[in-house]
Each structure stands twice: as C-alpha cells, then as structure tokens.
Enzyme design. Sequence first.
Site, mmCIF file in Angstrom:
data_model
loop_
_atom_site.group_PDB
_atom_site.id
_atom_site.type_symbol
_atom_site.label_atom_id
_atom_site.label_comp_id
_atom_site.label_asym_id
_atom_site.label_seq_id
_atom_site.Cartn_x
_atom_site.Cartn_y
_atom_site.Cartn_z
ATOM 1 N N ASP A 1 86.868 -50.856 -76.016
ATOM 2 C CA ASP A 1 87.996 -49.980 -76.360
ATOM 3 C C ASP A 1 88.147 -48.805 -75.404
ATOM 4 O O ASP A 1 88.630 -47.745 -75.783
ATOM 5 C CB ASP A 1 87.861 -49.453 -77.806
ATOM 6 C CG ASP A 1 87.637 -50.571 -78.791
ATOM 7 O OD1 ASP A 1 88.353 -51.573 -78.691
ATOM 8 O OD2 ASP A 1 86.730 -50.456 -79.635
ATOM 9 N N LYS B 1 95.339 -51.027 -70.592
ATOM 10 C CA LYS B 1 96.273 -50.116 -69.927
ATOM 11 C C LYS B 1 96.045 -50.111 -68.409
ATOM 12 O O LYS B 1 96.996 -50.179 -67.626
ATOM 13 C CB LYS B 1 96.110 -48.689 -70.474
ATOM 14 C CG LYS B 1 96.845 -47.704 -69.592
ATOM 15 C CD LYS B 1 96.806 -46.265 -70.001
ATOM 16 C CE LYS B 1 97.300 -45.440 -68.818
ATOM 17 N NZ LYS B 1 97.622 -44.076 -69.105
ATOM 18 N N GLY C 1 90.970 -56.566 -78.179
ATOM 19 C CA GLY C 1 92.347 -56.140 -78.441
ATOM 20 C C GLY C 1 92.748 -55.209 -77.321
ATOM 21 O O GLY C 1 92.315 -54.074 -77.283
ATOM 22 N N HIS C 2 93.496 -55.713 -76.368
ATOM 23 C CA HIS C 2 93.875 -54.890 -75.216
ATOM 24 C C HIS C 2 95.271 -54.315 -75.443
ATOM 25 O O HIS C 2 96.242 -55.055 -75.560
ATOM 26 C CB HIS C 2 93.815 -55.722 -73.926
ATOM 27 C CG HIS C 2 92.406 -56.056 -73.544
ATOM 28 N ND1 HIS C 2 92.071 -56.922 -72.549
ATOM 29 C CD2 HIS C 2 91.231 -55.605 -74.037
ATOM 30 C CE1 HIS C 2 90.749 -56.992 -72.443
ATOM 31 N NE2 HIS C 2 90.227 -56.205 -73.342
ATOM 32 N N THR D 1 83.844 -58.811 -85.564
ATOM 33 C CA THR D 1 85.285 -58.865 -85.837
ATOM 34 C C THR D 1 85.636 -60.112 -86.654
ATOM 35 O O THR D 1 86.782 -60.310 -87.033
ATOM 36 C CB THR D 1 86.093 -58.899 -84.521
ATOM 37 O OG1 THR D 1 85.722 -60.072 -83.795
ATOM 38 C CG2 THR D 1 85.830 -57.669 -83.667
ATOM 39 N N ALA E 1 91.832 -52.162 -82.373
ATOM 40 C CA ALA E 1 93.107 -52.849 -82.114
ATOM 41 C C ALA E 1 93.123 -54.245 -82.745
ATOM 42 O O ALA E 1 94.178 -54.802 -83.012
ATOM 43 C CB ALA E 1 93.353 -52.952 -80.608
ATOM 44 N N THR E 2 91.946 -54.813 -82.995
ATOM 45 C CA THR E 2 91.883 -56.159 -83.572
ATOM 46 C C THR E 2 91.716 -56.108 -85.085
ATOM 47 O O THR E 2 92.315 -56.873 -85.817
ATOM 48 C CB THR E 2 90.710 -56.938 -82.930
ATOM 49 O OG1 THR E 2 90.989 -57.052 -81.537
ATOM 50 C CG2 THR E 2 90.541 -58.320 -83.525
ATOM 51 N N ARG F 1 89.786 -51.240 -88.032
ATOM 52 C CA ARG F 1 88.700 -50.407 -88.562
ATOM 53 C C ARG F 1 88.652 -49.066 -87.825
ATOM 54 O O ARG F 1 88.863 -49.024 -86.613
ATOM 55 C CB ARG F 1 87.337 -51.090 -88.339
ATOM 56 C CG ARG F 1 87.137 -52.329 -89.166
ATOM 57 C CD ARG F 1 85.788 -52.962 -88.880
ATOM 58 N NE ARG F 1 85.731 -53.572 -87.555
ATOM 59 C CZ ARG F 1 84.652 -54.167 -87.056
ATOM 60 N NH1 ARG F 1 83.544 -54.218 -87.761
ATOM 61 N NH2 ARG F 1 84.681 -54.714 -85.860
ATOM 62 N N GLY G 1 91.391 -38.384 -71.397
ATOM 63 C CA GLY G 1 91.051 -36.988 -71.117
ATOM 64 C C GLY G 1 91.839 -36.053 -72.026
ATOM 65 O O GLY G 1 91.318 -35.026 -72.484
ATOM 66 N N SER H 1 93.257 -40.797 -67.077
ATOM 67 C CA SER H 1 94.375 -41.168 -67.939
ATOM 68 C C SER H 1 94.601 -40.047 -68.956
ATOM 69 O O SER H 1 93.651 -39.537 -69.556
ATOM 70 C CB SER H 1 94.049 -42.481 -68.643
ATOM 71 O OG SER H 1 95.045 -42.777 -69.584
ATOM 72 N N VAL H 2 95.870 -39.653 -69.129
ATOM 73 C CA VAL H 2 96.172 -38.513 -70.006
ATOM 74 C C VAL H 2 97.116 -38.898 -71.147
ATOM 75 O O VAL H 2 97.777 -38.043 -71.727
ATOM 76 C CB VAL H 2 96.750 -37.329 -69.184
ATOM 77 C CG1 VAL H 2 95.705 -36.747 -68.261
ATOM 78 C CG2 VAL H 2 97.989 -37.751 -68.381
HETATM 79 P P1 IMP Z 1 81.986 -60.022 -82.362
HETATM 80 O O1 IMP Z 1 82.031 -60.156 -80.897
HETATM 81 O O2 IMP Z 1 83.337 -60.144 -83.012
HETATM 82 O O3 IMP Z 1 80.991 -60.912 -83.026
HETATM 83 O O4 IMP Z 1 81.495 -58.530 -82.704
HETATM 84 C C1 IMP Z 1 80.209 -58.062 -82.322
HETATM 85 C C2 IMP Z 1 80.236 -56.561 -82.121
HETATM 86 O O5 IMP Z 1 81.064 -56.258 -80.994
HETATM 87 C C3 IMP Z 1 80.835 -55.778 -83.298
HETATM 88 O O6 IMP Z 1 80.186 -54.518 -83.365
HETATM 89 C C4 IMP Z 1 82.274 -55.578 -82.880
HETATM 90 O O7 IMP Z 1 82.853 -54.450 -83.493
HETATM 91 C C5 IMP Z 1 82.113 -55.391 -81.395
HETATM 92 N N1 IMP Z 1 83.300 -55.797 -80.635
HETATM 93 C C6 IMP Z 1 83.709 -57.047 -80.364
HETATM 94 N N2 IMP Z 1 84.831 -57.031 -79.626
HETATM 95 C C7 IMP Z 1 85.128 -55.742 -79.419
HETATM 96 C C8 IMP Z 1 86.163 -55.075 -78.692
HETATM 97 O O8 IMP Z 1 87.030 -55.680 -78.057
HETATM 98 N N3 IMP Z 1 86.116 -53.719 -78.705
HETATM 99 C C9 IMP Z 1 85.146 -53.030 -79.352
HETATM 100 N N4 IMP Z 1 84.163 -53.600 -80.031
HETATM 101 C C10 IMP Z 1 84.158 -54.948 -80.066
#
Ligand code: IMP
Length: 422
Positions: free
Chosen positions: A12, A17, A39-40, A128, A298-299, A302, A331, A411-412
């Site tokens: 994240d 971006k 989640g981009h 996730t 983003a996914t 949470r 920033g 990035s601002v």
């Molecule tokens: P999983 O890859 O869905 O099994 O998740 C394993 C861990 O990686 C969990 O703590 C998720 O929240 C974290 N995680 C997986 N993908 C992302 C992401 O794209 N951004 C941030 N955390 C992620």
Amino acid sequence: MVDLLLGLQWGDEGKGKIVDVLTKDYDVIARFQGGPNAGHTLEFDGIKHVLHTIPSGIFHENAINVVGNGVVIDPVIFKKELDNLGKFNIDFVKKLLISRKAHLILPTHRLLDAASEASKGKAKIGSTLKGIGPTYMDKTGRNGMRVGDLEFDNWKEKYRELANKHESMIDYYNVDIQYDLKDLETEFLEGVATLKKLKFIDSEQYIFDAMASGKKILAEGAQGSLLDIDFGTYPYVTSSNTTAAGACTGLGVSPNKIGRVLGIFKAYTTRVGSGPFPTELFDEDGETMGRVGNEFGATTGRPRRCGWLDLVALKYAVQINGVTELMMMKGDVLSGFKSLKVCTAYHYKGEEITHLPYNIEAENVSPVYKEMSGWDKDLTKMTTESEFPDALNAYIAFLEKELHVPIKIVSVGPDRKQTIHR
Ligand code: IMP
C-alpha cells in the site's frame, strides 16, 4: 533492460499511482507476483480506479501490459476488473497479455484460505482471503492449474480433480465454512470464458524479445518487501517473493538484465492484517495518519494500522532489493504534525541494533526514535520542490543520508498531477 518498481514496506505504498505516472516512459508494464490480494489505486481526471490483477499501465494508450508467470489469477475477480474497465474502450486483446505459466486461483483455493485462517483463531495471518496462500502451495507442491492448461480440452477434468482434493482438505480443517460450490463454479466458468478471450503468451519469450528489440520494460511489484515470503515478517507475510529477485523468477528475466530499481515508501508506515509493527501508534497521531491518509485497504476495506517511519526496516528493504532511487509517497499526510519521529534503531535483548533481527515482535523489539520538526503548510497544491517547507527538506535530507539513495519523487496527493520530481 528491465526496471523494477517495488514497495519497500508492508504494501500500500502507492505503487499503482507511480506506475501510472511513469508508464509514459515504458513500452511494457509487467506484473511478476501476487494476485488479487493487491489493490493498486490510480487517480486521474477526478476518478479513482482500483486494479487487482491488471498492471497499472492499462490506461496508457501505448503500453502493453503483461501478467507474468509469477502471478496467480482468479478468473472471477479478473472478469470483474475487465467489466469495470468496460467504459474506457480499452482494447484488452491487444494491450493485455497473460502468461501461460501463471497459476489459477480456483474457488476452492479461496475456501481453503478461509478455512485455514478460521482454524488459526487468534494467530490468523489476516489474509485478504483471496486464495493466495493455497494457490502458491499448489504451485510449489506441483499440483496447480495454470493458464496454459485452459488451452487443452481436458482442463475441466483437471479442475475437478483438484477441487475434489480441496474439498476433502476443507473438511480436514473442521471449521464452520458455509459454501455453495455450484454457484462458485458457475462464476468461475464465466471468469474462465472471459480470460480465454485474451491472448495467452509465453511471457518469458515475449519479454526477452521485447528487450532484444530495445523496448523499455517496467516490472511492477505488488505488496511490499516486509511481506516477502522469505524476507518479510514470517509467518505474517504473503506467499510470494515481493522483492527484486521475484521479478527474475516471476518474469524469466536474468539478474544481469535488471536496470533501475525504484523503491517506493510512504513518509510514515502502515500495515494491514496481523503481524509485528514496531513503530505502530495507538494514539491520536496514528489516528490522524489513518484519517488524513485515508488508510483503508483497497482490496478489503479494512482500516490500516499506522505508525512512524521505520528506517531500520526501510534500510533492510533498500539492501535486499538493491534500490537505486526512492520515491516518497503521502508526504502531504504529515502536514500539521508539530514534530515527527523516525525510528533509527531498535532496543533488542538489552542492545541497540540497527539491523532487522529474526523476530521483531513487540516483546523483543522497541523503537529508538529521532525527533524532527514538523511542518504546517499544505503540500497538496505544490508543483515544485522549491515550495517545500524547510522542515520537509530536512526530513528528506535525513532519509537520503541514512539510506544512501536519492529520493527522486515526492508525492503530495493521490492525483497523477500531485507528483513532484526532484
Ligand atoms: P494474503 O496474501 O492475502 O494471504 O495476505 C497475507 C498478508 O499480506 C495479510 O497481512 C494481508 O493483509 C497482506 N497483504 C496482502 N496483499 C496486500 C496488499 O496488496 N497490500 C497490503 N497488504 C497486503
């Protein structure tokens, strides 16, 4: 050469971006690991887009987007992504190429993820629940289904065999998971039908040929270095190599063909899901970062855990990845803090250390902070570095000195335009 763009924290960081900002300089954007757990987020012309599997170069006219062999694809989520992009008139057949060697996430992989997490109780990873772990387990266990299998007539038999095995594994977990596999399979078949409309390629050969013809390639990472299966905060990690080496295995690029390594980090730290986080804040400052930074997954939606910048962990990520230039995101979120803290060392077993030890759980590690002045000015309208407040310049200079790598972008804000090149 292939340039890499990697997240250096727990994901994240804002990779979507930056890929979007940089795409104009590249002919090919290739994803090399992870799956729809990512989640981009991209924002331009006042619209926010979230991509999960599709590389972030999809909105640019000339870029070809490759989903590499190291990625795991859920046809159901993939179809939804394509449907959401329907209004943009993108020629997906031309612009989006899929590696035959990428593994498929089956509906039962998602169920297995849920069963595994439920069985762990308090020790859950905070996954996730997109089926990532079980799919990579089948890959390394040599049982998986790959995109290329869909080109053979017997793929449904292969699917059935694997799904049956998964069902008995779900029973083994003995947890309360309600599901209707028939509905899930209908959705899966629809997703596969959509996926099959795209071009499947031998992506390593494609990348090799693209390099040979002088094309510029950017490999786009997902998640972050501290979620790497080998080098992250195991077991609270994802199931792929999120670090630079993952681009070699996830695309078939040899190490001597890697060019620039662009490392992305937030001006503070966030983490979603479980696992250690030495600089995590449980006070008003953490709450402010979350609110101002809109820190929600983003996914999964949470709320993300927030804390000060951890230079010990960041230095580790810079080393593991061989980062050649840095990009500091968000920033603007730090505007308004009277003072800022940066973790420069850990108290660990009676000593002060500056490297990442085997275990960074709170009972082993507590952060040592350097305090710095904050700034009040709103950064979001700034367009050049010359407008930066002195305290921000001092923050940037301190990080560059500690990390020995230049910060090339600050990035601002979330929009493409809110990107300051240095
Ligand atoms: P999983 O890859 O869905 O099994 O998740 C394993 C861990 O990686 C969990 O703590 C998720 O929240 C974290 N995680 C997986 N993908 C992302 C992401 O794209 N951004 C941030 N955390 C992620």
